[in-house]
Design a protein around this motif. Structure first.
Motif, PDB file in Angstrom:
ATOM      1  N   THR A  84       0.983  -1.646   0.028  1.00 51.62           N
ATOM      2  CA  THR A  84      -0.018   0.446   0.330  1.00 51.62           C
ATOM      3  C   THR A  84       0.837   1.622  -0.071  1.00 51.62           C
ATOM      4  OG1 THR A  84      -0.073  -0.620   2.517  1.00 51.62           O
ATOM      5  CG2 THR A  84      -1.935  -1.180   1.338  1.00 51.62           C
ATOM      6  N   ARG A  85       0.412   2.139  -0.404  1.00 52.73           N
ATOM      7  CA  ARG A  85       0.686   3.164  -0.501  1.00 52.73           C
ATOM      8  C   ARG A  85       0.347   4.140   0.701  1.00 52.73           C
ATOM      9  NH1 ARG A  85      -1.374   2.272  -5.458  1.00 52.73           N
ATOM     10  NH2 ARG A  85       0.250   2.042  -7.249  1.00 52.73           N
ATOM     11  N   VAL A 118      -3.097  10.075  -1.562  1.00 53.79           N
ATOM     12  CA  VAL A 118      -2.488   9.913  -3.044  1.00 53.79           C
ATOM     13  C   VAL A 118      -2.715   8.516  -3.288  1.00 53.79           C
ATOM     14  CG1 VAL A 118      -1.828  10.475  -5.432  1.00 53.79           C
ATOM     15  CG2 VAL A 118      -2.467  12.434  -4.001  1.00 53.79           C
ATOM     16  N   GLY A 119      -1.570   8.086  -2.325  1.00 54.99           N
ATOM     17  CA  GLY A 119      -1.847   6.888  -1.804  1.00 54.99           C
ATOM     18  C   GLY A 119      -3.016   6.039  -1.858  1.00 54.99           C
ATOM     19  N   LEU A 137      -6.028   7.259  -3.008  1.00 52.97           N
ATOM     20  CA  LEU A 137      -6.912   7.220  -4.199  1.00 52.97           C
ATOM     21  C   LEU A 137      -5.634   5.726  -4.981  1.00 52.97           C
ATOM     22  CD1 LEU A 137      -8.620   8.422  -5.662  1.00 52.97           C
ATOM     23  CD2 LEU A 137      -6.730  10.026  -6.220  1.00 52.97           C
ATOM     24  N   ARG A 138      -4.113   6.059  -5.447  1.00 52.65           N
ATOM     25  CA  ARG A 138      -4.225   4.996  -6.093  1.00 52.65           C
ATOM     26  C   ARG A 138      -4.681   3.789  -5.634  1.00 52.65           C
ATOM     27  NH1 ARG A 138       0.328   5.741  -9.147  1.00 52.65           N
ATOM     28  NH2 ARG A 138      -0.544   3.821 -10.236  1.00 52.65           N
ATOM     29  N   ASP A 139      -4.515   3.482  -4.016  1.00 51.00           N
ATOM     30  CA  ASP A 139      -4.546   2.140  -4.141  1.00 51.00           C
ATOM     31  C   ASP A 139      -6.182   1.021  -4.244  1.00 51.00           C
ATOM     32  OD1 ASP A 139      -2.194   1.676  -3.381  1.00 51.00           O
ATOM     33  OD2 ASP A 139      -2.181   1.750  -0.581  1.00 51.00           O
ATOM     34  N   GLN A 192      -7.697   2.587  -6.443  1.00 50.36           N
ATOM     35  CA  GLN A 192      -7.720   2.379  -8.375  1.00 50.36           C
ATOM     36  C   GLN A 192      -7.516   0.982  -8.512  1.00 50.36           C
ATOM     37  OE1 GLN A 192      -6.043   6.036  -9.399  1.00 50.36           O
ATOM     38  NE2 GLN A 192      -7.506   5.912 -10.989  1.00 50.36           N
ATOM     39  N   ASP A 193      -6.111   0.775  -7.784  1.00 48.91           N
ATOM     40  CA  ASP A 193      -5.498  -0.706  -8.306  1.00 48.91           C
ATOM     41  C   ASP A 193      -7.116  -1.685  -7.763  1.00 48.91           C
ATOM     42  OD1 ASP A 193      -3.372   0.263  -8.733  1.00 48.91           O
ATOM     43  OD2 ASP A 193      -2.109   0.027  -7.510  1.00 48.91           O
ATOM     44  N   ILE A 205     -14.228   6.563  -4.007  1.00 51.42           N
ATOM     45  CA  ILE A 205     -12.594   7.155  -5.342  1.00 51.42           C
ATOM     46  C   ILE A 205     -12.653   8.595  -5.332  1.00 51.42           C
ATOM     47  CG2 ILE A 205     -11.752   6.790  -8.068  1.00 51.42           C
ATOM     48  CD1 ILE A 205     -11.465   3.686  -7.174  1.00 51.42           C
ATOM     49  N   ALA A 215     -11.060  11.284  -4.136  1.00 54.52           N
ATOM     50  CA  ALA A 215      -9.923  12.555  -4.767  1.00 54.52           C
ATOM     51  C   ALA A 215      -9.709  13.911  -4.867  1.00 54.52           C
ATOM     52  CB  ALA A 215     -10.197  12.163  -6.613  1.00 54.52           C
TER      53      ALA A 215
END
Length: 162
Positions: free
Chosen positions: A85-86, A90-91, A93-95, A97-98, A147, A151
């Motif tokens: 995980t980030r 933003v981390g 958000l990206r997780d 999205q994944d 999300i 965002a």
């Protein structure tokens, strides 16, 4: 003349779905634990992981019947889980999205299996697909909503000058 189902290819997709559902469950847990400071993410990701665990259990009898072919699986046909995980907004958000991408993969694989179940008139498989597909769409809906919530906070609020 109706075409007979090729059990090798059906076994490929049963195996693919079984593995992808396991991967999705593990990835939901990873995001839950990696973003434990977000109470809703922590709690709901564990709940959604349990849904995917139930899908793995529901698929087990189907996998026993058709088998799970892996060696015939096309090279690009797989579902990778999250490596790690980030951190930060933003981390998160990206997780999320994944997770959305992985859940979308699971969803379309349910669609493929549903079509095969209809074509072979396999009512047991169709029942599993129908139930699990509904759960997967709930997972996707929550991810989409979360999300949308994450965002602006991640992309605008953190970069605002005060």
């Amino acid at each position: 003349m109706r075409r007979r189902a090729d059990p090798v290819h059906l076994a490929t997709y049963v195996g693919l779905q079984h593995a992808a559902s396991r991967t999705l469950a593990d990835s939901f847990r990873q995001v839950a634990d990696g973003h434990a400071d977000e109470p809703d993410v922590h709690t709901l990701c564990h709940t959604l992981a349990a849904m995917s665990d139930a899908h793995v259990d529901r698929l087990a009898p189907v996998a026993d019947r058709y088998g799970e072919q892996r060696e015939d699986e096309p090279e690009r046909l797989h579902a990778d889980g999250l490596g790690e995980t980030r951190s930060g907004g933003v981390g998160l958000l990206r997780d999320l999205q994944d997770l959305y991408v992985l859940a979308s993969f699971v969803d379309i694989t349910w669609t493929v299996l549903g079509q095969a179940a209809q074509g072979t008139r396999d009512h047991e498989l169709l029942d599993v697909v129908t139930s699990c597909e509904t759960d997967t769409r709930r997972q996707l809906k929550w991810l989409n909503t979360r999300i949308k919530q994450a965002a602006p906070q991640a992309l605008i609020a953190s970069g605002a000058v005060t």
